[in-house]
Design a protein around this motif. Sequence first.
Motif, PDB file in Angstrom:
ATOM      1  N   THR A 118     -10.107  -3.078   3.438  1.00  0.00           N
ATOM      2  CA  THR A 118     -10.761  -3.499   2.195  1.00  0.00           C
ATOM      3  C   THR A 118      -9.921  -4.523   1.452  1.00  0.00           C
ATOM      4  O   THR A 118     -10.445  -5.546   0.977  1.00  0.00           O
ATOM      5  N   VAL A 119      -8.613  -4.277   1.357  1.00  0.00           N
ATOM      6  CA  VAL A 119      -7.723  -5.161   0.591  1.00  0.00           C
ATOM      7  C   VAL A 119      -7.704  -6.564   1.179  1.00  0.00           C
ATOM      8  O   VAL A 119      -7.821  -7.560   0.449  1.00  0.00           O
ATOM      9  N   PHE A 120      -7.591  -6.680   2.509  1.00  0.00           N
ATOM     10  CA  PHE A 120      -7.475  -8.049   3.033  1.00  0.00           C
ATOM     11  C   PHE A 120      -8.812  -8.782   3.036  1.00  0.00           C
ATOM     12  O   PHE A 120      -8.844 -10.014   2.970  1.00  0.00           O
ATOM     13  N   ASN A 121      -9.939  -8.069   3.057  1.00  0.00           N
ATOM     14  CA  ASN A 121     -11.222  -8.757   2.890  1.00  0.00           C
ATOM     15  C   ASN A 121     -11.421  -9.225   1.454  1.00  0.00           C
ATOM     16  O   ASN A 121     -11.955 -10.317   1.213  1.00  0.00           O
ATOM     17  N   ILE A 122     -11.016  -8.411   0.485  1.00  0.00           N
ATOM     18  CA  ILE A 122     -11.075  -8.838  -0.914  1.00  0.00           C
ATOM     19  C   ILE A 122     -10.141 -10.024  -1.140  1.00  0.00           C
ATOM     20  O   ILE A 122     -10.473 -10.974  -1.861  1.00  0.00           O
ATOM     21  N   LEU A 123      -8.969  -9.982  -0.495  1.00  0.00           N
ATOM     22  CA  LEU A 123      -8.039 -11.109  -0.580  1.00  0.00           C
ATOM     23  C   LEU A 123      -8.688 -12.387  -0.048  1.00  0.00           C
ATOM     24  O   LEU A 123      -8.537 -13.471  -0.636  1.00  0.00           O
ATOM     25  N   GLY A 124      -9.431 -12.253   1.060  1.00  0.00           N
ATOM     26  CA  GLY A 124     -10.131 -13.418   1.610  1.00  0.00           C
ATOM     27  C   GLY A 124     -11.156 -13.977   0.643  1.00  0.00           C
ATOM     28  O   GLY A 124     -11.291 -15.201   0.495  1.00  0.00           O
ATOM     29  N   VAL A 125     -11.883 -13.104  -0.042  1.00  0.00           N
ATOM     30  CA  VAL A 125     -12.869 -13.554  -1.033  1.00  0.00           C
ATOM     31  C   VAL A 125     -12.180 -14.295  -2.172  1.00  0.00           C
ATOM     32  O   VAL A 125     -12.630 -15.366  -2.613  1.00  0.00           O
ATOM     33  N   LEU A 126     -11.062 -13.752  -2.655  1.00  0.00           N
ATOM     34  CA  LEU A 126     -10.330 -14.392  -3.755  1.00  0.00           C
ATOM     35  C   LEU A 126      -9.809 -15.768  -3.346  1.00  0.00           C
ATOM     36  O   LEU A 126      -9.750 -16.695  -4.172  1.00  0.00           O
ATOM     37  N   LEU A 127      -9.446 -15.916  -2.073  1.00  0.00           N
ATOM     38  CA  LEU A 127      -8.953 -17.210  -1.604  1.00  0.00           C
ATOM     39  C   LEU A 127     -10.070 -18.242  -1.480  1.00  0.00           C
ATOM     40  O   LEU A 127      -9.889 -19.423  -1.827  1.00  0.00           O
ATOM     41  N   LEU A 132       0.833  -1.208   0.000  1.00  0.00           N
ATOM     42  CA  LEU A 132       0.000   0.000   0.000  1.00  0.00           C
ATOM     43  C   LEU A 132       0.866   1.256   0.000  1.00  0.00           C
ATOM     44  O   LEU A 132       0.550   2.243  -0.678  1.00  0.00           O
ATOM     45  N   GLU A 133       1.979   1.239   0.752  1.00  0.00           N
ATOM     46  CA  GLU A 133       2.888   2.384   0.756  1.00  0.00           C
ATOM     47  C   GLU A 133       3.520   2.578  -0.625  1.00  0.00           C
ATOM     48  O   GLU A 133       3.691   3.712  -1.098  1.00  0.00           O
ATOM     49  N   PHE A 134       3.870   1.458  -1.289  1.00  0.00           N
ATOM     50  CA  PHE A 134       4.455   1.537  -2.636  1.00  0.00           C
ATOM     51  C   PHE A 134       3.466   2.140  -3.630  1.00  0.00           C
ATOM     52  O   PHE A 134       3.837   2.992  -4.449  1.00  0.00           O
ATOM     53  N   VAL A 135       2.207   1.703  -3.549  1.00  0.00           N
ATOM     54  CA  VAL A 135       1.183   2.228  -4.459  1.00  0.00           C
ATOM     55  C   VAL A 135       0.980   3.720  -4.225  1.00  0.00           C
ATOM     56  O   VAL A 135       0.861   4.507  -5.182  1.00  0.00           O
ATOM     57  N   GLY A 157       1.805   9.134  -6.085  1.00  0.00           N
ATOM     58  CA  GLY A 157       1.995  10.458  -5.507  1.00  0.00           C
ATOM     59  C   GLY A 157       0.915  10.853  -4.536  1.00  0.00           C
ATOM     60  O   GLY A 157       0.615  12.043  -4.374  1.00  0.00           O
ATOM     61  N   LEU A 158       0.323   9.874  -3.865  1.00  0.00           N
ATOM     62  CA  LEU A 158      -0.745  10.143  -2.911  1.00  0.00           C
ATOM     63  C   LEU A 158      -0.166  10.322  -1.515  1.00  0.00           C
ATOM     64  O   LEU A 158       0.877   9.759  -1.175  1.00  0.00           O
TER      65      LEU A 158
END
Length: 559
Positions: free
Chosen positions: A293-302, A271-274, A279-280
Amino acid sequence: MTLTMFGSLLGGIGLFILGMRLMTDGFKYAAGRSLRGILARSTRTPLRGILSGALITALVQASAMVTVATIGFVNAGLMSLRQALTLIYGTNIGTTMTGWLVAAVGFDFNIQAFALPAIGAGMFLRVLRGESRAGRLGEALAGFGLFFSGLDVLKDAFGALGQSLQFTAISGNGLLAMAAFVGAGFLLTVLLQSSSAALAIILTSAAGGVVGVTDAAAMVIGANVGTTITALLVVLGATASAKRVAAAHIAFNLITGVVAFAVLPLILNFLEFVQALLGLSAGPATELALFHTVFNILGVLLLWPLTGHLARFLETRFRRGEEDLARPKYLDRTLVATPVLALQALIRELQRLGDLSRAMAKEAISSERVDPRNLEQERATTDRLVDAIGEFSSRMQQSNLPPILAEVLPNALRVSRYHSEMAELALMVGQSHGRAEELGPADVMEPVHAFKSRVVRLLSELDRQRVDFDEESADKKMKELQDAYQDLKSRLLRIGAEGRLPVRRLVEELDTLSNIRRLAEQADKAARYLKTLRDYLDQEHQNDATSPSPSETSPHQDS
């Protein structure tokens, strides 16, 4: 921490939770029937189920409401367990909206400039429109305002707290330090019984400098896993379907939490890299909302590829209670909070009770030598179901029911009472067959058997007409049955007067035939009142002056 800080913190949490409760209740009563239709249409494919669960949960800010609705559909047979799993996945993504709301308002934004008008407008609408759908939406709007008012108080409390308190004692990069913060987030959710409230506290504390982003991220994982305790408490003593849905929810959160904890540094570095690449310059609250949000979406993908296997595994569990005929199959106390779904479940259980009582009646009428012990066991089964239906109806009455459902609900008790009387009459008929002697000549036996066959056919037709009960056809058949009973009664009395049938045996047979006739009447009344429940369920879920009262739509009064 001063007493003023502590009071502000406690008051902010209270306002936040009160706002969430008002939002949930308002949306629940305003959109209960609409929610049912949306969910029923939105699970045809796994992707649609996930997106629908996420969108609805994000809009109403009540994952428990969507989960309860999902349990209701599975209980009612309107949704498969596999479809329910996709909604559960989506619901977990939808809960991340709380974090985005906290992050979106920022901490230089004058929250009260928005929150206070929302509270005023919402309560004005609630008072003006009462229990109508518009009034309930006003309640939700007021809850939304309180939600942000509580957030504003929390922001100030944690801002002051951050200047005097740091969690340096347990902060660090070690595994035990991260596990401690996961445990803190878990405990916070269990104590508040609201993952949304816990998440708001975590994000505002991070924004106020009380905890670092990495530590707060670990707490977010713990808060996510903490919702499993709520699910466990909710389904204690619930139906097998409810336990399966809750088990799916628990499995998703545990697996997602373990994976997120294992790759926590990687996700935060990504997330820091993105942010650096684009430039955010996101603040802690925004970064944590994105992490959630990212880790819940990751859970769905798994778990998405494993949905079929998980559904088949869960369907083999919790079978013992489901196989017990005396245990309710559709009634679940989690549904009481959503009146439309509770009524739907109640109708399904009443239909099941009707199936059992009609089967018992046909067995008693058709068999000349039925074992009374079997009938006694079946009678005990119906008694337990009637008690469960009565208890569930009482729970519904004690909840905040819309007026139209409060008026029609007594019809459910009438239906259960008629089925209970059917079971009692069937037991009496079976016992009389066990004691009775043969009537004798064929000209005596034939009309008696013909009458019994007529009643059995009527009960079979009611089995086929569980959903589409035809009142006009039923009126005609009941009149024909009453006429047939009077003709048979007159014929038997003539035979007795001629001395061809002992008086004692004549009286026994007339009593049995009277019980069979009464049994048919109870079945007919149950079907009529059950139809009024289905009619109310199909009506628009609103309270206005034009809504018919039960007295206008109920069948003839009890005789």
